[in-house]
Scaffold this motif. Structure first.
Motif, mmCIF file in Angstrom:
data_model
loop_
_atom_site.group_PDB
_atom_site.id
_atom_site.type_symbol
_atom_site.label_atom_id
_atom_site.label_comp_id
_atom_site.label_asym_id
_atom_site.label_seq_id
_atom_site.Cartn_x
_atom_site.Cartn_y
_atom_site.Cartn_z
ATOM 1 N N LEU A 1 0.802 -1.217 0.000
ATOM 2 C CA LEU A 1 0.000 0.000 0.000
ATOM 3 C C LEU A 1 0.841 1.277 0.000
ATOM 4 O O LEU A 1 0.438 2.321 0.483
ATOM 5 N N SER A 2 2.054 1.150 -0.523
ATOM 6 C CA SER A 2 2.849 2.307 -0.983
ATOM 7 C C SER A 2 3.380 3.254 0.083
ATOM 8 O O SER A 2 3.290 4.477 -0.057
ATOM 9 N N TRP B 1 4.239 7.567 -0.088
ATOM 10 C CA TRP B 1 3.915 8.519 0.988
ATOM 11 C C TRP B 1 5.169 9.271 1.426
ATOM 12 O O TRP B 1 5.161 10.511 1.520
ATOM 13 N N VAL C 1 -4.163 1.666 -5.034
ATOM 14 C CA VAL C 1 -3.345 2.003 -3.876
ATOM 15 C C VAL C 1 -1.894 1.541 -4.021
ATOM 16 O O VAL C 1 -1.140 1.538 -3.048
ATOM 17 N N LEU D 1 -11.345 0.476 1.804
ATOM 18 C CA LEU D 1 -10.281 1.483 1.834
ATOM 19 C C LEU D 1 -10.851 2.839 1.422
ATOM 20 O O LEU D 1 -10.341 3.529 0.539
ATOM 21 N N ALA E 1 -8.596 5.960 1.733
ATOM 22 C CA ALA E 1 -7.575 5.955 0.687
ATOM 23 C C ALA E 1 -8.145 6.454 -0.631
ATOM 24 O O ALA E 1 -7.492 7.207 -1.366
ATOM 25 N N HIS E 2 -9.366 6.044 -0.932
ATOM 26 C CA HIS E 2 -9.980 6.418 -2.209
ATOM 27 C C HIS E 2 -10.599 7.814 -2.188
ATOM 28 O O HIS E 2 -11.086 8.286 -3.220
ATOM 29 N N ARG F 1 -9.256 3.058 8.289
ATOM 30 C CA ARG F 1 -8.459 4.248 8.037
ATOM 31 C C ARG F 1 -7.990 4.864 9.353
ATOM 32 O O ARG F 1 -8.439 4.489 10.431
ATOM 33 N N ASN G 1 -0.373 -0.039 6.275
ATOM 34 C CA ASN G 1 -1.379 0.155 5.220
ATOM 35 C C ASN G 1 -2.113 1.483 5.412
ATOM 36 O O ASN G 1 -2.204 2.316 4.503
ATOM 37 N N ASP G 2 -2.642 1.650 6.606
ATOM 38 C CA ASP G 2 -3.444 2.842 6.873
ATOM 39 C C ASP G 2 -2.591 4.100 6.899
ATOM 40 O O ASP G 2 -3.001 5.160 6.401
ATOM 41 N N GLN H 1 -1.627 5.139 3.258
ATOM 42 C CA GLN H 1 -2.753 5.644 2.480
ATOM 43 C C GLN H 1 -3.363 6.896 3.088
ATOM 44 O O GLN H 1 -3.857 7.769 2.366
ATOM 45 N N ALA I 1 -3.574 10.219 0.854
ATOM 46 C CA ALA I 1 -4.869 10.897 0.734
ATOM 47 C C ALA I 1 -4.798 12.316 1.290
ATOM 48 O O ALA I 1 -5.309 13.264 0.680
#
Length: 896
Positions: A564-565, A569, A752, A803, A806-807, A838, A873-874, A877, A881
């Motif tokens: 999830l990147s 971030w 994501v 998610l 995130a979206h 989240r 993950n959270d 994202q 976001a």
């Protein structure tokens, strides 16, 4: 309006005014650019990158520094119109570096007084950097560098790679080690001056019996007037994890010793200063040689005549210390020992915690400084000095061990026996309990890699301790010049982001949370000791509050491997803040995830491994981990050639779909990879393909990559439901999708892993692909639109929507592009409201909802702080976001 323009217009409340300021900045970005040091001015050669607005600079434009400092420049990326997108620049060491520099395009650069030159010398090369001459013998031998001379006097010779292999671990107490040396098979000059020269060497380690393994790449970086060479060493593991146990890996050099033993010196760095000793010490003796003698020796100056005959006549009775070893076995401590000769006992030297990994051996007539970056972070490491007491004209030997031979051998066997996951059904069951889909044979490290950065510096005399300390500091935090965030933003690169603006209380509260999350991970890395040869640079995936620890031993919940990147971030947070600590964290992650989490050889070459207890352990091998989207930032900001290699490994990323179907575990239909109809997800998969193709095109002008990028963009636009189709079939020969599929399908993971960021860049490029932007905006509009709206437009509601926070940035993107006020409100509602997937709640309630808890006592190994509501993950994202929503809709925050 492009996404970049939308982001610029939302960089601060005021909309049109802010957009006007950003446009003016973009126009000025094509002119002179002010560069400042990331951390502090430094006296060493430095390379950095600068972006330019589309159309601002023609190809081949020269660059100069306004103060006359010689600079070498080259282009690392171009815009679709051929204009310069990213340029790279290098300067040599400066006696008094400026606080800042002004880079001027279109001006001719000054020439260095002592240019670096690379000339052929028989089969080898001779590199001259002013007073220092480096002789490289070429291919076929074990020497990377055959000889180094300072002012015509040879100081160093025989720089080479060494390794040790065992065929069993140390479990039964037996140990037979097979030594090997790196044999150079190819030498290439990548740059030849006048400010910077780069030589690339490739080879493999060869044992006495002829076995060849451990392919390596070494780059040597030389700068005009510099007495040092930066060494970037990368190796790829190609052994058998069940039979090959790497027991040592190092860089070795011989240092010519000409002086009397009492005029020879050994310096080894501790946590703050140096072990400062002579090979034959004249201090602490029963008879005093005199204060001038003692001071000269401790300062590394020639002792001269020893006036006290009671000392001068007994020098042969004073022990000489032949060997020294500094062993960093963990992130918490090193041991330091010395001995007079082989066969005699080692004497322990009072030592400390974390060595800076730098040393010197030599005498008053010359010597060698040597070191390893991130020495204690990449443990187990070691510095060895051997033979410091050899006869005059003979050579001592230094070895910088990347894997210490004093540590247990490297054991890369799979971490468990599969526990019933030898069938497809068993593997899916494993996902349900430990989040790990183990598949026999897939937890193999074959092809994973690691990169280290080292330095060798020749000296005409033993340097003062302060000078050595400066060199050690430069090794650990190399200098970097950087443009300000506003200047980077004005160039229009990397899509949607903007510098922080705290003028609105709600925006300021979000910024506080972004700082909280980054600072939390820095603190966790230290408290949880996320260090080590294979681990440093990564973070953990999820937390176990019952044990007060991250889930380091639970299947797919352990090391994160870019899930999830978090890479994105961190890099976006650096771009917008310019913070050095953020850059260093992102740099370490990029070094790790691009090397360790990706297979560079074998059947999975080009693919990365999903999160796991071992970085390579998961059977899910996908482009989502090896994606170019995670490496591009570091490459363009630093022009790092090794990262360029990793990007080049993805020249044809679509071919990896022949190796393994990324959805084979959960696919409902019967499917076998077919070169004419490869199943490609339009989210995670195509996002990685697009990032690789775009990077290849802008770096190399690769028409094949361009055609596949533009072709598949057109095909997505031609699909009845665009990105909402979920998957399409790719013809490997043509690089085009079959556009007849009419399914409606989404995955919560699609956007994501860099898809949102890549699409924003592609739309900004205005590539003339009709319908592509509309297809992406449809996805952005409808993902969170609600079942009724989705059914009205698509014929049925979307399944698998999660998610939500995130979206929210997708809804924000569509709102900024279309001006839809309701979409803007939806974006902020989705960002703030609590739906269990989240990090959020009202940003003005940060003290109540976002706080750390300290845990002490017998239930934990050491005192730690925790925030059980945070998972990577959270966090990643939330960060993306927050950054993009603020950039797009920062003047329209509607908090609950």
């Amino acid at each position: 309006m492009t996404a970049a323009e939308a982001a610029a217009g939302r960089a601060a409340p005021g909309g049109a005014e802010a957009a006007g300021d950003a446009a003016a900045g973009a126009e000025g970005a094509g002119g002179a650019t002010v560069l400042r040091w990331l951390e502090r001015p430094c006296r060493q050669g430095v390379t950095w990158g600068v972006p330019w607005p589309r159309g601002a600079l023609r190809p081949g434009v020269p660059f100069a520094l306004a103060d006359g400092t010689p600079v070498q420049s080259w282009t690392t990326a171009t815009w679709p119109d051929g204009s310069v997108k990213w340029s790279a620049h290098a300067i040599g060491p400066q006696a008094v570096p400026a606080e800042s520099y002004e880079l001027v395009p279109g001006a001719e650069p000054a020439a260095p007084d002592d240019p670096v030159t690379v000339t052929r010398d028989g089969d080898g090369l001779r590199v001259a950097t002013g007073p220092v001459a480096w002789t490289l013998p070429g291919a076929g031998g074990t020497d990377l560098i055959a000889s180094v001379a300072y002012g015509g006097t040879e100081i160093v010779r025989g720089v080479r790679l060494v390794s040790l292999r065992q065929d069993t671990p140390d479990e039964d107490g037996s140990r037979v080690r097979e030594p090997a040396a790196g044999v150079v098979s190819a030498v290439a000059v990548e740059q030849d001056g006048p400010v910077r020269a780069v030589v690339r060497l490739e080879g493999r380690h060869v044992e006495a019996g002829g076995r060849s393994w451990l392919p390596f790449t070494v780059r040597l970086y030389f700068h005009a007037g510099a007495p040092d060479v930066r060494v970037v060493h990368s190796f790829v593991w190609d052994g058998d994890a069940s039979a090959d146990f790497l027991a040592g890996l190092g860089l070795r050099a011989e240092v010519v010793m000409r002086d009397e033993p009492h005029d020879r010196h050994v310096r080894l760095a501790g946590a703050e200063g140096f072990l400062t000793e002579a090979v034959r010490g004249l201090t602490g003796l029963r008879r005093d040689p005199g204060e001038a003698v003692r001071r000269a020796q401790t300062e590394g100056r020639p002792v001269g005549e020893i006036g006290n005959p009671e000392v001068a006549g007994r020098l042969h009775l004073i022990p000489v210390w032949n060997d020294h070893t500094l062993e960093q076995s963990s992130a918490d401590g090193f041991t330091l020992r010395k001995r007079t000769a082989p066969g005699h006992a080692w004497v322990t030297v009072p030592a400390g915690t974390r060595s800076e990994g730098y040393g010197y051996v030599g005498g008053v007539s010359g010597g060698l400084g040597f070191g390893l970056r991130d020495f204690w972070r990449l443990h187990p490491t070691r510095l060895d000095v051997r033979g410091a007491a050899v006869g005059a004209g003979e050579a001592a030997e230094v070895t910088v061990w990347l894997w210490s031979p004093g540590a247990p051998p490297m054991d890369l066997r799979f971490w468990h026996d599969g526990m019933g996951q030898d069938t497809h059904a068993g593997q899916l069951e494993g996902l349900e309990i430990t989040y790990e889909d183990h598949e026999p044979g897939f937890g193999d490290p074959h092809g994973v890699a690691r990169t280290h950065e080292l330095t060798l510096r020749v000296h005409p005399a033993t340097p003062p301790a302060a000078e050595l300390a400066e060199h050690a500091a430069l090794l650990q935090a190399p200098g970097l010049l950087a443009a300000a965030p506003e200047r980077l933003r004005a160039a229009g690169v990397f899509g949607v982001w903007s510098p922080p603006d705290r003028s609105d209380p709600a925006a300021a509260a979000i910024e506080d949370r972004l700082d909280f999350l980054f600072d939390f991970y820095v603190r966790q890395r230290e408290e949880r000791r996320w260090y080590g040869f294979w681990d440093y640079g990564d973070v953990m995936h999820a937390y176990d509050p019952d044990r007060h620890t991250w889930r380091y031993d639970v299947g797919g919940y352990a090391w994160d491997n870019s899930e999830l990147s978090p890479d994105l971030w961190l890099w976006y947070q650096y771009l917008r803040t310019g913070r050095a600590d953020v850059f260093r964290f992102a740099e370490a992650m990029t070094r790790h995830t691009g090397e360790v989490d990706v297979h560079h050889l074998g059947r999975w070459k080009g693919l990365g491994s999903r999160h796991n207890v071992q970085h390579w352990g998961c059977s899910c091998k996908q482009l989502r981990v090896s994606s170019a989207v995670y490496r591009r930032f570091f490459f363009y900001l630093t022009a790092d050639e090794r990262t360029g290699d990793l990007l080049d490994e993805l020249a044809a990323p679509e071919e990896t779909f022949l190796a393994v179907d990324p959805l084979r575990k959960v696919r409902r239909d019967a499917y076998t990879p077919d070169p004419a109809a490869l199943a490609v997800g339009l989210g995670v998969d195509w996002g990685a393909l697009a990032a690789a193709w775009l990077t290849r095109w802008e770096r190399h002008g690769d028409e094949r990559a361009r055609d596949r990028l533009l072709g598949t963009m057109a095909d997505i636009a031609a699909l009845r439901h665009g990105f909402l189709t979920g998957e399409a079939r790719l013809d490997l020969a043509t690089g085009r999708f079959d556009t007849t599929r009419e399914a409606v399908e989404v995955s919560h993971l699609s956007a994501v892993f860099g898809l949102a960021e890549v699409c924003a860049e592609l739309i900004d490029l205005d590539l003339g692909v009709p319908g592509f932007e509309e297809a992406w905006l449809d996805y952005c509009r409808l993902y969170l639109a609600g079942a009724e709206r989705q059914a009205a437009e698509l014929g049925r509601a979307l399944e698998g929507v999660s998610l939500v926070q995130a979206h929210s940035r997708l809804a924000a993107y569509a709102a900024a592009r279309t001006g839809d006020a309701e979409l803007a409100r939806l974006a902020w509602r989705a960002f703030f409201r609590d739906e269990g997937d989240r990090l959020n709640v009202n940003p003005l309630q940060r003290e109540r909802d976002w706080r750390l808890t300290e845990v002490r006592g017998p239930a934990v190994l050491m005192p730690v702080t925790e925030a059980p509501f945070v998972s990577t993950n959270d966090a990643a994202q939330y960060g993306l976001a927050a950054i993009q929503n603020l950039a797009l809709l920062g003047d329209r925050i509607t908090a609950p």
